[in-house]
Every structure is written in structure tokens, then in C-alpha cells.
Scaffold this motif. Structure first.
Motif, PDB file in Angstrom:
ATOM      1  N   ARG A  69       0.814  -1.228   0.000  1.00 57.23           N
ATOM      2  CA  ARG A  69       0.000   0.000   0.000  1.00 57.23           C
ATOM      3  C   ARG A  69       0.842   1.269   0.000  1.00 57.23           C
ATOM      4  O   ARG A  69       2.034   1.232  -0.147  1.00 57.23           O
ATOM      5  N   ASN A  70       0.149   2.415   0.213  1.00 58.55           N
ATOM      6  CA  ASN A  70       0.674   3.664  -0.324  1.00 58.55           C
ATOM      7  C   ASN A  70       1.719   4.419   0.488  1.00 58.55           C
ATOM      8  O   ASN A  70       2.623   5.008  -0.077  1.00 58.55           O
ATOM      9  N   SER A  71       1.512   4.434   1.789  1.00 56.86           N
ATOM     10  CA  SER A  71       2.264   5.433   2.561  1.00 56.86           C
ATOM     11  C   SER A  71       2.739   4.854   3.891  1.00 56.86           C
ATOM     12  O   SER A  71       2.120   3.920   4.428  1.00 56.86           O
ATOM     13  N   SER A  72       3.820   5.402   4.403  1.00 57.01           N
ATOM     14  CA  SER A  72       4.238   5.012   5.761  1.00 57.01           C
ATOM     15  C   SER A  72       3.441   5.808   6.791  1.00 57.01           C
ATOM     16  O   SER A  72       3.396   5.456   7.966  1.00 57.01           O
ATOM     17  N   LEU A  77      10.529   8.049  13.308  1.00 54.33           N
ATOM     18  CA  LEU A  77      10.577   8.179  14.778  1.00 54.33           C
ATOM     19  C   LEU A  77       9.216   8.017  15.431  1.00 54.33           C
ATOM     20  O   LEU A  77       9.093   8.072  16.650  1.00 54.33           O
ATOM     21  N   VAL A  78       8.175   7.837  14.597  1.00 56.19           N
ATOM     22  CA  VAL A  78       6.832   7.663  15.169  1.00 56.19           C
ATOM     23  C   VAL A  78       6.418   6.206  14.871  1.00 56.19           C
ATOM     24  O   VAL A  78       6.828   5.296  15.583  1.00 56.19           O
ATOM     25  N   SER A  79       5.669   5.972  13.796  1.00 56.84           N
ATOM     26  CA  SER A  79       5.323   4.567  13.521  1.00 56.84           C
ATOM     27  C   SER A  79       5.771   4.139  12.120  1.00 56.84           C
ATOM     28  O   SER A  79       5.260   3.164  11.573  1.00 56.84           O
ATOM     29  N   GLY A  80       6.749   4.893  11.563  1.00 49.49           N
ATOM     30  CA  GLY A  80       7.163   4.590  10.182  1.00 49.49           C
ATOM     31  C   GLY A  80       8.457   3.804  10.078  1.00 49.49           C
ATOM     32  O   GLY A  80       9.006   3.679   8.983  1.00 49.49           O
ATOM     33  N   PHE A  82       9.584   0.812   9.628  1.00 47.86           N
ATOM     34  CA  PHE A  82       9.257  -0.564   9.244  1.00 47.86           C
ATOM     35  C   PHE A  82      10.522  -1.417   9.117  1.00 47.86           C
ATOM     36  O   PHE A  82      11.539  -0.956   8.583  1.00 47.86           O
ATOM     37  N   SER A  83      10.410  -2.668   9.570  1.00 46.60           N
ATOM     38  CA  SER A  83      11.605  -3.521   9.544  1.00 46.60           C
ATOM     39  C   SER A  83      12.098  -3.763   8.125  1.00 46.60           C
ATOM     40  O   SER A  83      13.294  -3.940   7.906  1.00 46.60           O
ATOM     41  N   ILE A  84      11.178  -3.723   7.162  1.00 46.86           N
ATOM     42  CA  ILE A  84      11.601  -3.957   5.766  1.00 46.86           C
ATOM     43  C   ILE A  84      12.503  -2.813   5.273  1.00 46.86           C
ATOM     44  O   ILE A  84      13.383  -3.020   4.434  1.00 46.86           O
ATOM     45  N   ILE A  85      12.303  -1.615   5.819  1.00 45.61           N
ATOM     46  CA  ILE A  85      13.177  -0.489   5.431  1.00 45.61           C
ATOM     47  C   ILE A  85      14.583  -0.748   5.978  1.00 45.61           C
ATOM     48  O   ILE A  85      15.586  -0.617   5.263  1.00 45.61           O
ATOM     49  N   THR A  86      14.656  -1.154   7.247  1.00 51.58           N
ATOM     50  CA  THR A  86      15.959  -1.449   7.862  1.00 51.58           C
ATOM     51  C   THR A  86      16.654  -2.581   7.100  1.00 51.58           C
ATOM     52  O   THR A  86      17.865  -2.544   6.870  1.00 51.58           O
ATOM     53  N   GLU A  87      15.862  -3.562   6.681  1.00 52.34           N
ATOM     54  CA  GLU A  87      16.423  -4.690   5.918  1.00 52.34           C
ATOM     55  C   GLU A  87      17.014  -4.201   4.596  1.00 52.34           C
ATOM     56  O   GLU A  87      18.132  -4.580   4.215  1.00 52.34           O
ATOM     57  N   ALA A  88      16.265  -3.343   3.909  1.00 48.70           N
ATOM     58  CA  ALA A  88      16.749  -2.810   2.616  1.00 48.70           C
ATOM     59  C   ALA A  88      18.001  -1.963   2.830  1.00 48.70           C
ATOM     60  O   ALA A  88      18.953  -2.018   2.038  1.00 48.70           O
ATOM     61  N   GLU A  89      18.010  -1.201   3.912  1.00 46.05           N
ATOM     62  CA  GLU A  89      19.190  -0.376   4.197  1.00 46.05           C
ATOM     63  C   GLU A  89      20.426  -1.259   4.406  1.00 46.05           C
ATOM     64  O   GLU A  89      21.512  -0.961   3.903  1.00 46.05           O
ATOM     65  N   ALA A 263       8.414   9.054   6.556  1.00 44.39           N
ATOM     66  CA  ALA A 263       9.348   8.081   5.979  1.00 44.39           C
ATOM     67  C   ALA A 263       8.848   7.606   4.621  1.00 44.39           C
ATOM     68  O   ALA A 263       7.647   7.661   4.320  1.00 44.39           O
ATOM     69  N   LEU A 264       9.773   7.121   3.798  1.00 47.84           N
ATOM     70  CA  LEU A 264       9.367   6.453   2.558  1.00 47.84           C
ATOM     71  C   LEU A 264       8.558   5.209   2.924  1.00 47.84           C
ATOM     72  O   LEU A 264       8.798   4.598   3.966  1.00 47.84           O
ATOM     73  N   PRO A 265       7.618   4.812   2.069  1.00 46.14           N
ATOM     74  CA  PRO A 265       6.775   3.659   2.421  1.00 46.14           C
ATOM     75  C   PRO A 265       7.498   2.316   2.265  1.00 46.14           C
ATOM     76  O   PRO A 265       8.535   2.235   1.608  1.00 46.14           O
ATOM     77  N   GLU A 266       6.906   1.293   2.847  1.00 46.88           N
ATOM     78  CA  GLU A 266       7.480  -0.059   2.735  1.00 46.88           C
ATOM     79  C   GLU A 266       7.676  -0.478   1.276  1.00 46.88           C
ATOM     80  O   GLU A 266       8.680  -1.114   0.937  1.00 46.88           O
ATOM     81  N   ALA A 267       6.712  -0.143   0.438  1.00 46.11           N
ATOM     82  CA  ALA A 267       6.788  -0.544  -0.983  1.00 46.11           C
ATOM     83  C   ALA A 267       8.041   0.021  -1.636  1.00 46.11           C
ATOM     84  O   ALA A 267       8.613  -0.595  -2.540  1.00 46.11           O
ATOM     85  N   HIS A 268       8.472   1.187  -1.176  1.00 45.74           N
ATOM     86  CA  HIS A 268       9.702   1.773  -1.715  1.00 45.74           C
ATOM     87  C   HIS A 268      10.895   0.888  -1.349  1.00 45.74           C
ATOM     88  O   HIS A 268      11.751   0.574  -2.188  1.00 45.74           O
ATOM     89  N   ALA A 269      10.934   0.453  -0.092  1.00 47.84           N
ATOM     90  CA  ALA A 269      12.067  -0.366   0.370  1.00 47.84           C
ATOM     91  C   ALA A 269      12.145  -1.673  -0.418  1.00 47.84           C
ATOM     92  O   ALA A 269      13.223  -2.091  -0.851  1.00 47.84           O
ATOM     93  N   VAL A 270      10.994  -2.310  -0.624  1.00 47.87           N
ATOM     94  CA  VAL A 270      10.990  -3.583  -1.360  1.00 47.87           C
ATOM     95  C   VAL A 270      11.409  -3.315  -2.810  1.00 47.87           C
ATOM     96  O   VAL A 270      12.195  -4.073  -3.403  1.00 47.87           O
TER      97      VAL A 270
END
Ligand code: PLP
Length: 377
Positions: A69-72, A77-80, A82-89, A263-270
Motif C-alpha cells: 500500500r501507499n504510505s508510511s 521516529l513515530v510509527s514509520g 518498518f523492519s523492511i526499510i531497515t532490511e533494505a538499508e 518516511a518512505l513507504p514499505e513498498a519503496h524499500a521492497v
């Protein structure tokens, strides 16, 4: 009151040939864009490998957005966060040979965060006078003592270091300069870094993905902190910092552009993990890009144009801003689009036509462009 002030300033810009009125692009189809319904070959993009219009990537990105889906909908620092972002990083850090990475919605924002977050008053920042505007703005926000050195002059950098360095000293430069198109002088720079032990910050926006084996651009050999953007060779949007783990932890705590921005959304990280796979296998595209760039530079030289550029960014020296603008406008009529880079993007009275080569271009495009430019002369 303000309106009159703006009107007067705009008028003076017009008189100096520095007024900016970007062309309206109707649509983009591969290497072509449409300007006033005219189909022209685009020599003004940073889509070095052609991935910005790659169908396989478009399909993957669409699927990722459908799944995640669309947005983080909030800052990291709030609820954005996502572990998938850390994984991509982590994946980006490993690929480019760094401890960690940190994603941002744009390279401009990454540079604001990096400089204003990591540096403060009494630090000494030495910067190549041709670094990108976002580095300059970030340095201003840092309140550090900033010292410019002449473009790509390692001897001038050394002089400045001898005079002005302090306990906390960093050097800020680019690996492939965005307007001049020249590479950093790697050996000399590395020797200086070993001699003075400064922190090396390299904006590699124009080389990562596009240069060197697997597109790594050997950034790990020259930088303590590297800046990459997804909006150029990666054919997407957003940016990444490559950095030591403590620096990332510090930025999470002190970098306002990161803390107070969605933050950028999860879909961006994937998607950027999918793109990294494609980048890793794109040596053939990088070869095409290199060959075409050599053809363009040599061809222009043979026709007597003064050109700069060691790779896929080639600058034709024009000097006068109005002349650069007029040439770029006339080239549209001949079926080509190229940027007239004028002050303050380049130093005053040092306007250039900045050619961005891509792996989508052909030999015929290159030869046609050179002929069209020669006709205008
Ligand atoms: C050297 C350099 N750094 C940073 C940026 C900013 O990147 P972004 O377009 O993702 O904001 C640019 C953009 O043109 C650039 O050329």
C-alpha cells in the motif's frame, strides 16, 4: 509590496539571461520526451541506465505498492520505522561495502540531514566549490566553519587544510561532478586523506549504479560517508546515505530533516531491493553507456567544441548564459533536448550545455545531436 519586489527581481533575472522557465514536457516515451507536441531525443535526464522507463521495474513497483500500500503515514521516529526499510538499508550497505545505510525521500533532504545533523560550530568543513547546492545548504545549516577549495584541486585543498583544519575536520566532494562531469582525482585524494586523516564525505549521486563493476563506483575506498540517490541510475526516487552504524544512530537522534519528515513507504524499500538486483546485473548497460559517452565526447571534440566530462555527463562550454539558453531552444526545433546550465547552477558566465547520456541512446542519436549542434553554429 512583496509582489513588486518579486517582479523587479524577476525582471533583472530576465535581463541577465538567467530567468528560468522550464519546458513543459507533454509525455515521456523511453529516450524521447514531447515538448509542444514535438518528439525530441532527451539528452537532459539522469536516467543513465534507462531504468526510469524499464517495464520490469514498473511491474515490480506496481506489485509492491499493491501488496504494501501507499504510505508510511508517519516519520521513522513515530510509527514509520518498518523492519523492511531497515532490511533494505542493510542490503544497500553490504552491497556498497559500508556498515549501514539510511534512506531519505530525496538526495536534497539526505544532504540537509547529513550536514546539519553530523556537524556543528567549531567543526571545519572543506568543500569543493562545485559541490551540489544541497551540500552547500546543509553545510550552512550546520554552523560549522566552511572553507571552499578550487574545483578538483587537491593541491588547493591541501593548502586550505594546512591553514584551517581543526580537531574535527571533514572534506566534502563528489565522485563524479554533476555539472562538470569529471571524476574526483582518486589517487591524490586518497593520499591526502591518509596524510591528514579527515572524515571523507562523498556525494556519489551521479556515479553509483552507473560506474564501475556492479555499479559500486568503489565508493567504499574513498568515503567514510557516501551519498547516493535513487532518482538517477536507479531509475526511481529517494536517496540513501552509506555510513558507519554510530553515525546512523546519531542522525536518528539529531537530524531534524529525518526526525520530522514522513518516511518512505514499505513498498519503496521492497522496490529498491528489486532494483538493486537489476543494477547488479547491468554491466552490459554500463558498457553501452560508457561507449556512447566516449563517442559523444570525441565527436564533439572533432567538430571543434570545447567539452568537459570523463564519463556520461558531458558539458559543452558556452560561457554566456543567453547563448546557452538560445542554443538549447534551437536544438528543440532540430529534435534534441539538452539542459542549458546557467548561474547559480554553474559559476557566473560559465554556462554550459549539460548532456546526460543514457544507455537508451544510440550511435545515431549521438551523431544526429552533434550534426544538429554544428548546423546551429
Ligand atoms: C550531486 C547531487 N547530490 C544530490 C542531489 C539531490 O538529489 P535528489 O534529486 O534526489 O534530491 C542531486 C540532484 O540533482 C545531485 O546532483
Amino acid at each position: 509590496m512583496f509582489t513588486e519586489r518579486f517582479a523587479a527581481k524577476l525582471l533583472s533575472k530576465k535581463k541577465e539571461g538567467l530567468y528560468r522557465k522550464p519546458v513543459n514536457v507533454g509525455k515521456r516515451r523511453g529516450k524521447y520526451i514531447y515538448i509542444n507536441n514535438r518528439k525530441v531525443v532527451n539528452f537532459a535526464s539522469n536516467d543513465y541506465l534507462g531504468l526510469g522507463v524499464d517495464r520490469e521495474i514498473s511491474e515490480k513497483v506496481s506489485q509492491n505498492f499493491l501488496k504494501y500500500r501507499n504510505s508510511s503515514s508517519s516519520s521513522r521516529l513515530v510509527s514509520g520505522n518498518f523492519s523492511i526499510i531497515t532490511e533494505a538499508e542493510k542490503e544497500y550497505a553490504n552491497y556498497f561495502g559500508f556498515c549501514d545505510a539510511l534512506f531519505f525521500p530525496s538526495g536534497y533532504q539526505a544532504n540537509l540531514a547529513l550536514f546539519s545533523g553530523l556537524f556543528s560550530s567549531k567543526d571545519s568543513l572543506f568543500f569543493d566549490k562545485h559541490v551540489h547546492a544541497s551540500c552547500v545548504k546543509g553545510m550552512v545549516l550546520s554552523n560549522a566553519d566552511c572553507f571552499g577549495y578550487n574545483h578538483n584541486s587537491i593541491s588547493h585543498l591541501e593548502k586550505r587544510l594546512i591553514d584551517k583544519r581543526s580537531e574535527y575536520t571533514a572534506v566534502v566532494t563528489e565522485s563524479l561532478f554533476s555539472m562538470d562531469g569529471d571524476f574526483i582525482k582518486k589517487e591524490e585524494y586518497t593520499a591526502l586523506r591518509a596524510k591528514y586523516g579527515f572524515l571523507s564525505v562523498i556525494d556519489a549521486a551521479h556515479s553509483l549504479g552507473a560506474v564501475g563493476e556492479k555499479g559500486c563506483g568503489q565508493i567504499d575506498e574513498i568515503a567514510d560517508v557516501g551519498v547516493g540517490t535513487f532518482g538517477k541510475a536507479f531509475g526511481f526516487f529517494g536517496a540513501f546515505l552509506l555510513l558507519p552504524a554510530k553515525f546512523k544512530e546519531y542522525l536518528f537522534n539529531f537530524a531534524s530533516p529525518l526526525i520530522y519528515s514522513t518516511a518512505l513507504p514499505e513498498a519503496h524499500a521492497v522496490s529498491v531491493m528489486d532494483i538493486l538486483q537489476i543494477i547488479s546485473k547491468a554491466d552490459e548497460k554500463r558498457c553501452i553507456l560508457k561507449d556512447l559517452s566516449v563517442r559523444m565526447k570525441h565527436g564533439l571534440n572533432d567538430f571543434g567544441f570545447k567539452v568537459k566530462g570523463d564519463a556520461h555527463i558531458i558539458s559543452i562550454i558556452m560561457g554566456n548564459s543567453a547563448k546557452a539558453l538560445k542554443t538549447s531552444q534551437d536544438l528543440i526545433e532540430k529534435g534534441y533536448f539538452v539542459l542549458s546550465a546557467r548561474y547559480p547552477t554553474v559559476p557566473f558566465n560559465k554556462a554550459v550545455l549539460r548532456i546526460g547520456m543514457t544507455a537508451l541512446h544510440t550511435k545515431e542519436d549521438v551523431d544526429g545531436f552533434i550534426n544538429a549542434l554544428s548546423d546551429l553554429r
